[in-house]
Design a protein around this motif. Structure first.
Motif, PDB file in Angstrom:
ATOM      1  N   GLU A   1      36.283  -6.205 -41.033  1.00  0.00           N
ATOM      2  CA  GLU A   1      35.028  -5.893 -41.699  1.00  0.00           C
ATOM      3  C   GLU A   1      33.960  -6.958 -41.480  1.00  0.00           C
ATOM      4  OE1 GLU A   1      35.830  -4.966 -45.766  1.00  0.00           O
ATOM      5  OE2 GLU A   1      37.185  -3.297 -45.267  1.00  0.00           O
ATOM      6  N   GLY A   2      34.080  -7.710 -40.399  1.00  0.00           N
ATOM      7  CA  GLY A   2      32.983  -8.573 -40.013  1.00  0.00           C
ATOM      8  C   GLY A   2      33.217 -10.058 -40.116  1.00  0.00           C
ATOM      9  N   ARG A   3      34.376 -10.502 -40.664  1.00  0.00           N
ATOM     10  CA  ARG A   3      34.680 -11.923 -40.827  1.00  0.00           C
ATOM     11  C   ARG A   3      33.745 -12.590 -41.844  1.00  0.00           C
ATOM     12  NH1 ARG A   3      36.102 -10.724 -35.528  1.00  0.00           N
ATOM     13  NH2 ARG A   3      38.110 -11.590 -34.843  1.00  0.00           N
TER      14      ARG A   3
ATOM     15  N   ALA B   1      30.284 -32.044 -39.291  1.00  0.00           N
ATOM     16  CA  ALA B   1      29.778 -33.077 -38.391  1.00  0.00           C
ATOM     17  C   ALA B   1      30.931 -33.774 -37.699  1.00  0.00           C
ATOM     18  CB  ALA B   1      28.939 -34.087 -39.177  1.00  0.00           C
ATOM     19  N   THR B   2      30.796 -33.987 -36.392  1.00  0.00           N
ATOM     20  CA  THR B   2      31.837 -34.665 -35.618  1.00  0.00           C
ATOM     21  C   THR B   2      31.438 -36.110 -35.365  1.00  0.00           C
ATOM     22  OG1 THR B   2      30.903 -34.143 -33.448  1.00  0.00           O
ATOM     23  CG2 THR B   2      32.291 -32.468 -34.480  1.00  0.00           C
ATOM     24  N   ALA B   3      32.355 -36.885 -34.845  1.00  0.00           N
ATOM     25  CA  ALA B   3      32.086 -38.300 -34.551  1.00  0.00           C
ATOM     26  C   ALA B   3      31.047 -38.451 -33.461  1.00  0.00           C
ATOM     27  CB  ALA B   3      33.388 -38.999 -34.147  1.00  0.00           C
ATOM     28  N   ASP B   4      30.869 -37.429 -32.620  1.00  0.00           N
ATOM     29  CA  ASP B   4      29.883 -37.485 -31.541  1.00  0.00           C
ATOM     30  C   ASP B   4      28.490 -37.085 -32.002  1.00  0.00           C
ATOM     31  OD1 ASP B   4      31.963 -38.192 -29.903  1.00  0.00           O
ATOM     32  OD2 ASP B   4      32.357 -36.135 -29.268  1.00  0.00           O
ATOM     33  N   GLY B   5      28.329 -36.841 -33.304  1.00  0.00           N
ATOM     34  CA  GLY B   5      27.019 -36.470 -33.823  1.00  0.00           C
ATOM     35  C   GLY B   5      26.732 -34.986 -33.783  1.00  0.00           C
ATOM     36  N   LEU B   6      27.698 -34.171 -33.359  1.00  0.00           N
ATOM     37  CA  LEU B   6      27.502 -32.724 -33.343  1.00  0.00           C
ATOM     38  C   LEU B   6      27.644 -32.168 -34.750  1.00  0.00           C
ATOM     39  CD1 LEU B   6      29.666 -31.807 -30.218  1.00  0.00           C
ATOM     40  CD2 LEU B   6      27.176 -31.942 -30.322  1.00  0.00           C
ATOM     41  N   GLU B   7      26.910 -31.114 -35.031  1.00  0.00           N
ATOM     42  CA  GLU B   7      27.075 -30.361 -36.268  1.00  0.00           C
ATOM     43  C   GLU B   7      27.413 -28.924 -35.886  1.00  0.00           C
ATOM     44  OE1 GLU B   7      23.850 -30.664 -38.967  1.00  0.00           O
ATOM     45  OE2 GLU B   7      24.355 -32.721 -39.569  1.00  0.00           O
ATOM     46  N   ILE B   8      28.621 -28.543 -36.199  1.00  0.00           N
ATOM     47  CA  ILE B   8      29.143 -27.241 -35.757  1.00  0.00           C
ATOM     48  C   ILE B   8      29.358 -26.359 -36.974  1.00  0.00           C
ATOM     49  CG2 ILE B   8      31.009 -26.068 -34.532  1.00  0.00           C
ATOM     50  CD1 ILE B   8      31.486 -28.667 -33.013  1.00  0.00           C
ATOM     51  N   ALA B   9      28.698 -25.200 -36.961  1.00  0.00           N
ATOM     52  CA  ALA B   9      28.831 -24.240 -38.064  1.00  0.00           C
ATOM     53  C   ALA B   9      30.165 -23.506 -37.948  1.00  0.00           C
ATOM     54  CB  ALA B   9      27.676 -23.247 -38.049  1.00  0.00           C
ATOM     55  N   ILE B  10      30.889 -23.489 -39.019  1.00  0.00           N
ATOM     56  CA  ILE B  10      32.207 -22.852 -39.063  1.00  0.00           C
ATOM     57  C   ILE B  10      32.229 -21.860 -40.228  1.00  0.00           C
ATOM     58  CG2 ILE B  10      34.676 -23.236 -39.488  1.00  0.00           C
ATOM     59  CD1 ILE B  10      33.832 -24.093 -36.768  1.00  0.00           C
ATOM     60  N   ALA B  11      32.865 -20.720 -40.007  1.00  0.00           N
ATOM     61  CA  ALA B  11      33.072 -19.741 -41.082  1.00  0.00           C
ATOM     62  C   ALA B  11      34.549 -19.408 -41.159  1.00  0.00           C
ATOM     63  CB  ALA B  11      32.249 -18.476 -40.842  1.00  0.00           C
ATOM     64  N   ILE B  12      34.998 -18.991 -42.327  1.00  0.00           N
ATOM     65  CA  ILE B  12      36.399 -18.618 -42.506  1.00  0.00           C
ATOM     66  C   ILE B  12      36.485 -17.225 -43.115  1.00  0.00           C
ATOM     67  CG2 ILE B  12      37.272 -20.965 -42.735  1.00  0.00           C
ATOM     68  CD1 ILE B  12      37.221 -20.633 -45.763  1.00  0.00           C
ATOM     69  N   SER B  13      37.547 -16.528 -42.748  1.00  0.00           N
ATOM     70  CA  SER B  13      37.902 -15.263 -43.392  1.00  0.00           C
ATOM     71  C   SER B  13      39.103 -15.526 -44.294  1.00  0.00           C
ATOM     72  CB  SER B  13      38.255 -14.188 -42.362  1.00  0.00           C
ATOM     73  OG  SER B  13      37.140 -13.905 -41.549  1.00  0.00           O
ATOM     74  N   ILE B  14      39.110 -14.873 -45.468  1.00  0.00           N
ATOM     75  CA  ILE B  14      40.172 -15.118 -46.443  1.00  0.00           C
ATOM     76  C   ILE B  14      40.764 -13.781 -46.892  1.00  0.00           C
ATOM     77  CG2 ILE B  14      40.778 -16.158 -48.659  1.00  0.00           C
ATOM     78  CD1 ILE B  14      38.396 -17.981 -48.413  1.00  0.00           C
ATOM     79  N   GLY B  15      42.081 -13.709 -46.895  1.00  0.00           N
ATOM     80  CA  GLY B  15      42.800 -12.587 -47.490  1.00  0.00           C
ATOM     81  C   GLY B  15      43.569 -13.076 -48.698  1.00  0.00           C
ATOM     82  N   GLY B  16      43.434 -12.396 -49.817  1.00  0.00           N
ATOM     83  CA  GLY B  16      44.083 -12.849 -51.040  1.00  0.00           C
ATOM     84  C   GLY B  16      44.964 -11.797 -51.671  1.00  0.00           C
ATOM     85  N   ALA B  17      45.952 -12.252 -52.420  1.00  0.00           N
ATOM     86  CA  ALA B  17      46.821 -11.358 -53.188  1.00  0.00           C
ATOM     87  C   ALA B  17      47.133 -12.037 -54.518  1.00  0.00           C
ATOM     88  CB  ALA B  17      48.108 -11.052 -52.430  1.00  0.00           C
ATOM     89  N   ILE B  18      47.082 -11.257 -55.590  1.00  0.00           N
ATOM     90  CA  ILE B  18      47.334 -11.786 -56.924  1.00  0.00           C
ATOM     91  C   ILE B  18      48.496 -11.016 -57.537  1.00  0.00           C
ATOM     92  CG2 ILE B  18      46.366 -12.195 -59.224  1.00  0.00           C
ATOM     93  CD1 ILE B  18      43.610 -12.196 -57.963  1.00  0.00           C
TER      94      ILE B  18
ATOM     95  N   LYS C   1      51.037  -9.285 -48.407  1.00  0.00           N
ATOM     96  CA  LYS C   1      49.860  -8.594 -48.949  1.00  0.00           C
ATOM     97  C   LYS C   1      48.586  -9.380 -48.623  1.00  0.00           C
ATOM     98  CE  LYS C   1      51.797  -5.042 -50.970  1.00  0.00           C
ATOM     99  NZ  LYS C   1      51.478  -3.648 -50.563  1.00  0.00           N
ATOM    100  N   ALA C   2      48.627 -10.698 -48.798  1.00  0.00           N
ATOM    101  CA  ALA C   2      47.459 -11.518 -48.505  1.00  0.00           C
ATOM    102  C   ALA C   2      47.124 -11.477 -47.008  1.00  0.00           C
ATOM    103  CB  ALA C   2      47.704 -12.953 -48.956  1.00  0.00           C
ATOM    104  N   ASP C   3      48.147 -11.461 -46.164  1.00  0.00           N
ATOM    105  CA  ASP C   3      47.935 -11.416 -44.719  1.00  0.00           C
ATOM    106  C   ASP C   3      47.280 -10.096 -44.317  1.00  0.00           C
ATOM    107  OD1 ASP C   3      48.261 -12.923 -42.302  1.00  0.00           O
ATOM    108  OD2 ASP C   3      49.778 -11.488 -41.682  1.00  0.00           O
ATOM    109  N   GLU C   4      47.715  -8.989 -44.954  1.00  0.00           N
ATOM    110  CA  GLU C   4      47.089  -7.691 -44.678  1.00  0.00           C
ATOM    111  C   GLU C   4      45.621  -7.700 -45.099  1.00  0.00           C
ATOM    112  OE1 GLU C   4      49.521  -4.942 -46.770  1.00  0.00           O
ATOM    113  OE2 GLU C   4      51.247  -5.155 -45.409  1.00  0.00           O
ATOM    114  N   ALA C   5      45.336  -8.351 -46.226  1.00  0.00           N
ATOM    115  CA  ALA C   5      43.948  -8.447 -46.680  1.00  0.00           C
ATOM    116  C   ALA C   5      43.117  -9.291 -45.714  1.00  0.00           C
ATOM    117  CB  ALA C   5      43.893  -9.040 -48.092  1.00  0.00           C
ATOM    118  N   LEU C   6      43.722 -10.324 -45.110  1.00  0.00           N
ATOM    119  CA  LEU C   6      43.014 -11.135 -44.122  1.00  0.00           C
ATOM    120  C   LEU C   6      42.612 -10.288 -42.925  1.00  0.00           C
ATOM    121  CD1 LEU C   6      42.083 -13.845 -42.895  1.00  0.00           C
ATOM    122  CD2 LEU C   6      44.419 -14.148 -42.044  1.00  0.00           C
ATOM    123  N   TYR C   7      43.521  -9.449 -42.445  1.00  0.00           N
ATOM    124  CA  TYR C   7      43.181  -8.586 -41.307  1.00  0.00           C
ATOM    125  C   TYR C   7      42.058  -7.616 -41.677  1.00  0.00           C
ATOM    126  CZ  TYR C   7      46.899 -10.208 -38.269  1.00  0.00           C
ATOM    127  OH  TYR C   7      47.693 -10.982 -37.452  1.00  0.00           O
ATOM    128  N   GLN C   8      42.032  -7.186 -42.918  1.00  0.00           N
ATOM    129  CA  GLN C   8      40.933  -6.333 -43.369  1.00  0.00           C
ATOM    130  C   GLN C   8      39.610  -7.104 -43.306  1.00  0.00           C
ATOM    131  OE1 GLN C   8      41.328  -4.922 -47.383  1.00  0.00           O
ATOM    132  NE2 GLN C   8      39.338  -3.884 -47.379  1.00  0.00           N
TER     133      GLN C   8
END
Length: 524
Positions: free
Chosen positions: A499-501, A448-465, A488-495
């Motif tokens: 694959e659809g985000r 939610a923003t100060a202007d009353g908007l509600e904006i849907a956000i998604a994230i992609s994550i690449g991980g390395a252990i 390694k994590a950055d390469e996984a993020l690009y994957q």
């Protein structure tokens, strides 16, 4: 003896190697430390103050060897180093100051001056950079113009030139860089691979109607050699530093000095009214533009300041320390989100000990996980709602991520819409669940923003252990390669992006040795 300001200009820990070091090892070391020269000493692992200087090897030597086609494999640095070295030796009876040093630089046309003690032992190194670092900007630098001190002798070449050809030009004309230029009009530049360098002499040194588009320096050549590039095939357009940040002739030397410091460069291309190449200004140019009498006056002022009362000096020191702490804090914090920034992440070295003690084999292990997080389709948000809304979303996103932080986990803003999370001590299954919980927390609730908007956000994550092995035997442990883990994590993020985000993708577990004595208190 050295005056106080001159002592401050001596780099006390220059890069050194022993005579049996190979030239390939030396080039790799110079490339890694971004050193413009290496001092060769009489025995390995010598401490500064005990070492005897026997030679010097510079970036220009690397360029000359490459240009001449000399083989650089399997030979020691002692075979190629310069043995006849111009040095400065401390005198017990004669005052030595920076003006004396500038005279040596000009007289011998050098850029590196080793400093020796009275008994001939190595004390350090002076360069144009170290001298500039202690000289205070004074009014005449604001009064003098770039056009007064710039060099109009600029070697330039077309973007189609090979790197080998650029090395030839640097070697023949004894310059530290080649400007990459294109014609301003329809006339073409001379052939890129003209074997007759005497023709290039007149053509390269005479500034015609060309527009600078990039630059290649001696340091670049050294880096390319360390990377194993094929100098006969790689073109200047592929490897040149671009875009350029040129300066105008009417700008002051003070502006040139500031621009070099801000960009962390040693030279600036000078452009004319039509954006044509008219000259180049270097650190050497700046020093040559300093009037010796004015420098002496400035040194006297500085020496008077050093003679102030102890109370005044202590007060100034305390103010300086407080300001430096503030600047350091600001430099390590992202202004928009309040998270630690990329610089803070790169300075923080992850340190970990296993939660359990070594078993009967003397080994134990734990884990470190790194997640690279990127907001999906964030450009659309900026294009649709504007950058102010985009910034507000990044702020709220950072706050939501920070609220999800667990013990021994840290969040950073890496840049733009990209964030990094580092966690210590979680088992792989728990770490993967944690990464997935971060994704779900963002995807399931619009921002939610100060202007009353509600904006849907998604994230992609690449991980390395990384499975971190620890041993009580120091000889077989080594620090974790956090850069490799990030890669390694950055390469996984690009994957994940491919694959659809809006998903989490993990890189295979990496086994990395780690010293068991290190404390977790200084971790990420």
């Amino acid at each position: 003896m050295f005056v106080p300001l001159l002592k401050q200009a001596i780099e006390p820990h220059p890069l050194t190697v022993s005579t049996d070091t190979t030239i390939e090892e030396t080039i790799a070391l110079m490339s890694r430390t971004k050193a413009s020269c290496v001092l060769v000493v009489d025995r390995p692992h010598s401490e500064i103050g005990d070492a005897v200087l026997v030679g010097i090897f510079t970036e220009r030597d690397v360029v000359r060897k490459i240009a001449l086609g000399d083989c650089l494999s399997g030979i020691s640095i002692s075979e190629v180093m310069t043995r006849e070295i111009v040095t400065l030796q401390e005198s017990p009876s004669q005052d030595q100051d920076i003006v004396t040093i500038l005279s040596l630089f000009r007289q011998h046309r050098i850029r590196h001056l080793p400093v020796l003690s009275q008994d001939g032992k190595l004390l350090g190194l002076m360069t144009h950079q170290s001298i500039r670092s202690v000289l205070k900007p004074i009014d005449f630098m604001r009064l003098r113009r770039v056009g007064e001190v710039m060099s109009q002798r600029v070697i330039h070449a077309p973007p189609t030139s090979t790197v080998l050809h650029l090395a030839h030009l640097m070697n023949v004309y004894h310059v530290s860089c080649v400007a990459i230029a294109e014609p301003l009009d329809d006339r073409s530049l001379p052939p890129a691979e003209d074997d007759n360098l005497s023709v290039w002499s007149a053509d390269s040194c005479q500034l015609k109607a060309v527009r600078p588009i990039g630059i290649v320096t001696e340091r670049d050549i050294l880096q390319f050699r360390n990377l194993g590039l094929d100098f006969e095939q790689v073109r200047a357009s592929t490897v040149m530093s671009a875009p350029l940040f040129p300066i105008r002739r009417e700008n002051s030397l003070w502006e040139a000095h500031q621009q070099m410091q801000n960009l962390r460069v040693q030279r600036l291309v000078v452009r004319g009214d039509r954006d044509e190449l008219v000259g180049i200004i270097t650190q050497t140019s700046l020093l040559q533009g300093l009037d010796p009498m004015e420098m002496y006056a400035e040194i006297e002022v500085l020496q008077e300041l050093l003679q102030q009362s102890e109370a005044e000096r202590q007060s100034l020191l305390e103010q300086l320390i407080a300001r430096n702490k503030l600047l350091e804090s600001l430099a390590l914090t992202d202004e928009l989100t309040g998270l630690p920034n990329r610089r803070a992440m790169e300075q923080a070295r992850p340190q970990i000990v296993p939660s359990d003690g070594p078993d009967e084999t003397g080994y134990s292990y734990s884990y470190i996980a790194l997640f690279v997080i990127d907001v999906d389709y964030f450009k659309r948000v900026n294009d649709t709602y504007g950058h102010a809304i985009g910034d507000a979303i990044l702020q709220k996103l950072a706050k939501r991520l920070q609220d999800l932080a667990r013990p021994q986990s840290w969040f950073y803003r890496y840049g733009g819409e990209e964030f990094v999370c580092v966690t210590l001590g979680m088992l792989p299954e728990a770490a993967i669940e944690y990464g997935e919980s971060l994704r779900q927390a963002i995807a399931e609730q619009p921002i939610a923003t100060a202007d009353g908007l509600e904006i849907a956000i998604a994230i992609s994550i690449g991980g390395a252990i990384a499975k971190v092995l620890s041993s009580q035997d120091r000889d077989i442990t080594q620090l974790v390669d956090t850069q490799a883990l990030f890669q390694k994590a950055d390469e996984a993020l690009y994957q994940a992006k491919r694959e659809g985000r809006n998903c989490l993708r993990m890189s295979p577990i990496q086994e990395i040795s780690w010293p068991s004595e290190i404390s977790i208190e200084k971790a990420w």
